[in-house]
Scaffold this motif. Structure first.
Motif, PDB file in Angstrom:
ATOM      1  N   UNK A  67       0.799  -1.218   0.000  1.00  6.58           N
ATOM      2  CA  UNK A  67       0.000   0.000   0.000  1.00  6.58           C
ATOM      3  C   UNK A  67       0.833   1.270   0.000  1.00  6.58           C
ATOM      4  N   UNK A  68       2.151   1.162   0.187  1.00  5.91           N
ATOM      5  CA  UNK A  68       3.017   2.335   0.137  1.00  5.91           C
ATOM      6  C   UNK A  68       3.334   2.649  -1.320  1.00  5.91           C
ATOM      7  N   UNK A  69       2.935   3.836  -1.752  1.00  2.69           N
ATOM      8  CA  UNK A  69       3.169   4.189  -3.156  1.00  2.69           C
ATOM      9  C   UNK A  69       4.357   5.133  -3.329  1.00  2.69           C
ATOM     10  N   UNK A  70       4.782   5.772  -2.229  1.00  4.84           N
ATOM     11  CA  UNK A  70       5.860   6.750  -2.333  1.00  4.84           C
ATOM     12  C   UNK A  70       6.590   6.851  -1.002  1.00  4.84           C
ATOM     13  N   UNK A  71       7.891   7.008  -1.050  1.00  4.57           N
ATOM     14  CA  UNK A  71       8.699   7.247   0.149  1.00  4.57           C
ATOM     15  C   UNK A  71       9.225   8.671   0.096  1.00  4.57           C
ATOM     16  N   UNK A  72       8.995   9.413   1.161  1.00  2.00           N
ATOM     17  CA  UNK A  72       9.464  10.799   1.258  1.00  2.00           C
ATOM     18  C   UNK A  72      10.346  10.930   2.488  1.00  2.00           C
ATOM     19  N   UNK A  73      11.535  11.469   2.286  1.00  4.63           N
ATOM     20  CA  UNK A  73      12.492  11.606   3.389  1.00  4.63           C
ATOM     21  C   UNK A  73      12.742  13.075   3.695  1.00  4.63           C
ATOM     22  N   UNK A  74      12.856  13.380   4.969  1.00  6.43           N
ATOM     23  CA  UNK A  74      13.209  14.719   5.430  1.00  6.43           C
ATOM     24  C   UNK A  74      14.517  14.616   6.202  1.00  6.43           C
ATOM     25  N   UNK A  75      15.539  15.283   5.695  1.00  9.62           N
ATOM     26  CA  UNK A  75      16.820  15.370   6.404  1.00  9.62           C
ATOM     27  C   UNK A  75      16.807  16.685   7.177  1.00  9.62           C
ATOM     28  N   UNK A  76      16.517  16.572   8.463  1.00  2.00           N
ATOM     29  CA  UNK A  76      16.389  17.747   9.322  1.00  2.00           C
ATOM     30  C   UNK A  76      17.761  18.011   9.943  1.00  2.00           C
ATOM     31  N   UNK A 130       4.916  20.129   3.827  1.00  2.00           N
ATOM     32  CA  UNK A 130       4.015  20.844   2.945  1.00  2.00           C
ATOM     33  C   UNK A 130       4.672  21.259   1.640  1.00  2.00           C
ATOM     34  N   UNK A 131       5.936  21.660   1.711  1.00  2.00           N
ATOM     35  CA  UNK A 131       6.662  22.054   0.502  1.00  2.00           C
ATOM     36  C   UNK A 131       6.804  20.867  -0.435  1.00  2.00           C
ATOM     37  N   UNK A 132       7.098  19.700   0.134  1.00  2.00           N
ATOM     38  CA  UNK A 132       7.240  18.506  -0.698  1.00  2.00           C
ATOM     39  C   UNK A 132       5.909  18.112  -1.344  1.00  2.00           C
ATOM     40  N   UNK A 133       4.826  18.174  -0.562  1.00  2.00           N
ATOM     41  CA  UNK A 133       3.520  17.821  -1.114  1.00  2.00           C
ATOM     42  C   UNK A 133       3.109  18.801  -2.215  1.00  2.00           C
ATOM     43  N   UNK A 134       3.475  20.074  -2.046  1.00  2.00           N
ATOM     44  CA  UNK A 134       3.182  21.052  -3.095  1.00  2.00           C
ATOM     45  C   UNK A 134       3.957  20.740  -4.365  1.00  2.00           C
ATOM     46  N   UNK A 135       5.201  20.306  -4.212  1.00  2.00           N
ATOM     47  CA  UNK A 135       6.011  19.908  -5.358  1.00  2.00           C
ATOM     48  C   UNK A 135       5.375  18.729  -6.072  1.00  2.00           C
ATOM     49  N   UNK A 136       4.900  17.775  -5.298  1.00  2.00           N
ATOM     50  CA  UNK A 136       4.208  16.620  -5.889  1.00  2.00           C
ATOM     51  C   UNK A 136       2.946  17.041  -6.621  1.00  2.00           C
ATOM     52  N   UNK A 137       2.189  17.940  -6.028  1.00  2.00           N
ATOM     53  CA  UNK A 137       0.942  18.382  -6.643  1.00  2.00           C
ATOM     54  C   UNK A 137       1.192  19.086  -7.977  1.00  2.00           C
ATOM     55  N   UNK A 138       2.340  19.767  -8.073  1.00  2.00           N
ATOM     56  CA  UNK A 138       2.654  20.473  -9.318  1.00  2.00           C
ATOM     57  C   UNK A 138       3.129  19.532 -10.417  1.00  2.00           C
ATOM     58  N   UNK A 139       3.860  18.501 -10.023  1.00  2.00           N
ATOM     59  CA  UNK A 139       4.534  17.661 -11.009  1.00  2.00           C
ATOM     60  C   UNK A 139       3.936  16.268 -11.194  1.00  2.00           C
ATOM     61  N   UNK A 140       3.047  15.863 -10.303  1.00  2.00           N
ATOM     62  CA  UNK A 140       2.503  14.508 -10.379  1.00  2.00           C
ATOM     63  C   UNK A 140       1.011  14.549 -10.061  1.00  2.00           C
ATOM     64  N   UNK A 141       0.362  13.501 -10.452  1.00  2.00           N
ATOM     65  CA  UNK A 141      -1.051  13.343 -10.104  1.00  2.00           C
ATOM     66  C   UNK A 141      -1.125  12.482  -8.849  1.00  2.00           C
ATOM     67  N   UNK A 142      -1.431  13.115  -7.727  1.00  2.00           N
ATOM     68  CA  UNK A 142      -1.481  12.401  -6.450  1.00  2.00           C
ATOM     69  C   UNK A 142      -2.805  12.728  -5.772  1.00  2.00           C
ATOM     70  N   UNK A 143      -3.652  11.732  -5.663  1.00  2.00           N
ATOM     71  CA  UNK A 143      -4.948  11.921  -5.031  1.00  2.00           C
ATOM     72  C   UNK A 143      -4.779  12.099  -3.526  1.00  2.00           C
ATOM     73  N   UNK A 144      -5.757  12.737  -2.902  1.00  2.00           N
ATOM     74  CA  UNK A 144      -5.695  12.966  -1.457  1.00  2.00           C
ATOM     75  C   UNK A 144      -5.590  11.652  -0.694  1.00  2.00           C
TER      76      UNK A 144
END
Length: 593
Positions: free
Chosen positions: A7-16, A136-150
């Motif tokens: 069920x995991x479709x994407x992995x997103x990493x944050x290097x803080x 939020x910045x990453x999700x905005x990037x995804x929304x601009x460049x990919x089709x990602x449903x809520x």
């Protein structure tokens, strides 16, 4: 831990990071085709457009009403503008605040963090705001460049990186900050920075590395090979010793070690140099009245220090704000150029109009303590028996990109092969994405502490101190007994449950057992009051109400080490029911016998 579930479709990493932070991501189907097909945001830019990077400064600007305003370069610019107009005093500007979690054994949920002017806010709120912005910045990037449903966003696996040398309190703190930022616990993995860097370097092609020798062979990740990961970040130096197993997974063969000798040590040395030149009073006046200029000076030094080389004839020039020179003149009635020429810094420093020039000796002086701490720590580790046949040092992290630091490591360890990936500062971030797709790459770790629980056990006459004796019913018990679950330096397999110990409530009224968890660097502590024992938190286990047909309410408690976090399970011996155990490392109350 398992590989990426269906069920995991994407992995997103944050290097803080302490000084810089960023994010990267890849879709599951992309990973299956090419694991290195990882996307980052490479458009972070400073206000003057001179700097493009894959990461943004870990700076956050918070409005007077304590609501989030901006992050990164934008936060720097906004704060600078506020300061220029003298409207900044009621605002909160935080930077390098991640270091508040380093080696902090008193960390709790109520901890405060102070901004550049000493104003405080809830640390967890500040961390959560920063994580939420990056998310939020990453999700905005995804929304601009990919089709990602809520609904697809619920199938994102988030990975948050932390130093391997951090304790359990700090890891839980970051997890709770991420939850406050809107990342569900079941979607989050905590990853150790040196390990993710290793995973990334394992897959890099030869041409993406710099070697300390002329041999263009990569044997660092062949089965059986031992190597040191020297992760040099903005705040911490994080070192792990790893070995490649026959199945190509990684195992840690010595507990993670390190110190706070990262790049911010150089920044601190530069600040101290300025204080020696102009004095505390002048620097305080400058920072208070000309915060915008102070920020610009710090930013310029951060950029210039990256370009410092080991060339003995090299010099470093920095623009000194006119306001600093004017503050010095107004408060001391002296000329700064003349003072420098007559000081011990003559010949090392010179001031020409608005340019402060440092010769190579002065530059090396700024890096001296950081370089010494790094080199000495590596020397100590290489003297260990486990490192007898270790020949490879893998340098990663943003501070590893500094040529002075690279040369110091190569010079002091000529018999070891030093390997540095291009863009070493991205190794942790890119590797964190790989870790999210396949956490099983790391097979075992070494415990950094001896873990145990404070208990009451039968008193041993002639052995236990009399002050430890307490009568419970008609039985003499010993308070503060250290009930050891795992010993420092043990190699533990990922997700393997260790020895189970049994605990009972002290009275029939108890419906839950509250056990204080302690850590120590001692191998075999006897009592939780022994020197070096630190209360880490408490373990709460529900045992239910006592009844005539339920006299035995003891529970078997097992701890699972080896993952990036500690998990606990408690089983009711009478019913066989597994009860949920909450391991709270951030409890503020003092736990006593």
């Amino acid at each position: 831990m398992a590989s990426c579930s269906d069920d995991v479709i994407l992995v997103a990493a944050i290097d803080f990071g302490t000084t810089y932070s960023g994010y990267a991501f890849s879709f599951k189907h992309e990973y299956q085709i090419d694991p290195m097909r990882i996307q980052t945001n490479n458009s972070w830019t400073s206000g003057n457009k001179h700097l493009f990077s894959h990461k943004a400064p870990t700076c956050i600007l918070i409005a007077p009403d304590k609501t989030f305003h901006s992050f990164g370069y934008e936060a720097e610019e906004n704060y600078s503008n506020l300061a220029f107009d003298d409207n900044h005093e009621d605002w909160f500007f935080f930077r390098t605040f991640k270091m508040k979690l380093h080696a902090n054994m008193t960390l709790n949920r109520g901890m405060l963090v102070t901004d550049v002017y000493g104003k405080s806010m809830s640390a967890k709120t500040v961390f959560a705001m920063a994580i939420n912005y990056l998310k939020g910045h990453m999700l905005s990037t995804l929304d601009r460049n990919h089709t990602l449903k809520d609904e697809d966003k619920e199938n994102i696996r988030w990975v948050l990186t932390v130093p391997a040398i951090w304790n359990d309190k700090a890891k839980q703190f970051m997890r709770e900050a991420a939850k406050e930022a809107g990342i569900n616990n079941n979607q989050l993995l905590i990853a150790l920075e040196p390990e993710t860097a290793s995973m990334y370097c394992k897959l890099l092609p030869l041409q993406k590395f710099t070697f300390s020798d002329s041999t263009r062979e990569m044997k660092a990740f062949e089965p059986g090979t031992k190597f040191m990961v020297l992760d040099l970040g903005g705040g911490t130096v994080d070192v792990t010793i790893q070995q490649v197993r026959s199945d190509s997974t990684l195992q840690e063969i010595h507990k993670a070690t390190g110190n706070a000798a990262g790049g911010t040590c150089v920044d601190e040395a530069f600040k101290n140099l300025l204080i020696k030149l102009v004095g505390n009073e002048v620097m305080t006046e400058f920072k208070t009245k000309y915060a915008s200029d102070d920020l610009e000076l710090q930013r310029e030094f951060e950029i210039k220090k990256r370009s410092v080389t080991s060339d003995s004839g090299g010099k470093l020039s920095l623009r000194v704000p006119v306001s600093l020179v004017q503050c010095f003149q107004d408060l001391t009635k002296e000329d700064l150029k003349e003072v420098i020429e007559q000081s011990n810094y003559a010949g090392k420093l010179s001031l020409h109009q608005d340019k402060l020039q440092l010769n190579h000796s002065a530059i090396k002086g700024l890096f001296k303590h950081s370089m010494m701490d790094i080199v000495e720590h590596v020397k100590e580790l290489l003297e260990l028996d486990v490192c007898a046949d270790l020949q490879i040092i893998l340098m990663v992290g943003g501070f590893s990109e500094c040529i002075l630091i690279q040369d110091a490591v190569k010079k002091n360890f000529p018999n070891h092969r030093v390997i540095i990936p291009h863009q070493a500062g991205l190794a942790v971030l890119m590797g964190a994405v790989l870790f999210g797709h396949n956490p099983n790459t790391v097979a075992s770790r070494v415990t950094k502490y001896t873990y145990g629980i404070k208990t009451f056990s039968n008193f041993r006459e002639g052995i236990d101190p009399l002050e430890k004796k307490i009568c419970v019913g008609d039985i003499d018990k010993c308070r503060d007994r250290f009930s050891k679950h795992v010993e420092i330096g043990e190699t533990v397999e990922i997700d393997k449950t260790l020895d189970t110990l049994t605990y009972k409530p002290m009275s029939i009224e108890q419906e839950e057992i509250t056990l204080a968890v302690y850590v120590t660097t001692q191998t075999n502590p006897q009592y939780t009051t022994d020197q070096g024992c630190i209360c880490l938190g408490k373990l709460v286990v529900n045992v239910g109400k006592s009844s005539s047909d339920n006299k035995d309410r003891s529970v078997d408690v097992s701890m699972t080490f080896g993952g990036t976090e500690l998990s606990v399970q408690a089983r009711n011996k009478l019913t066989g029911k597994v009860t949920e155990a909450f391991f709270d490392f951030l409890e503020q109350s003092v736990i006593s016998g």
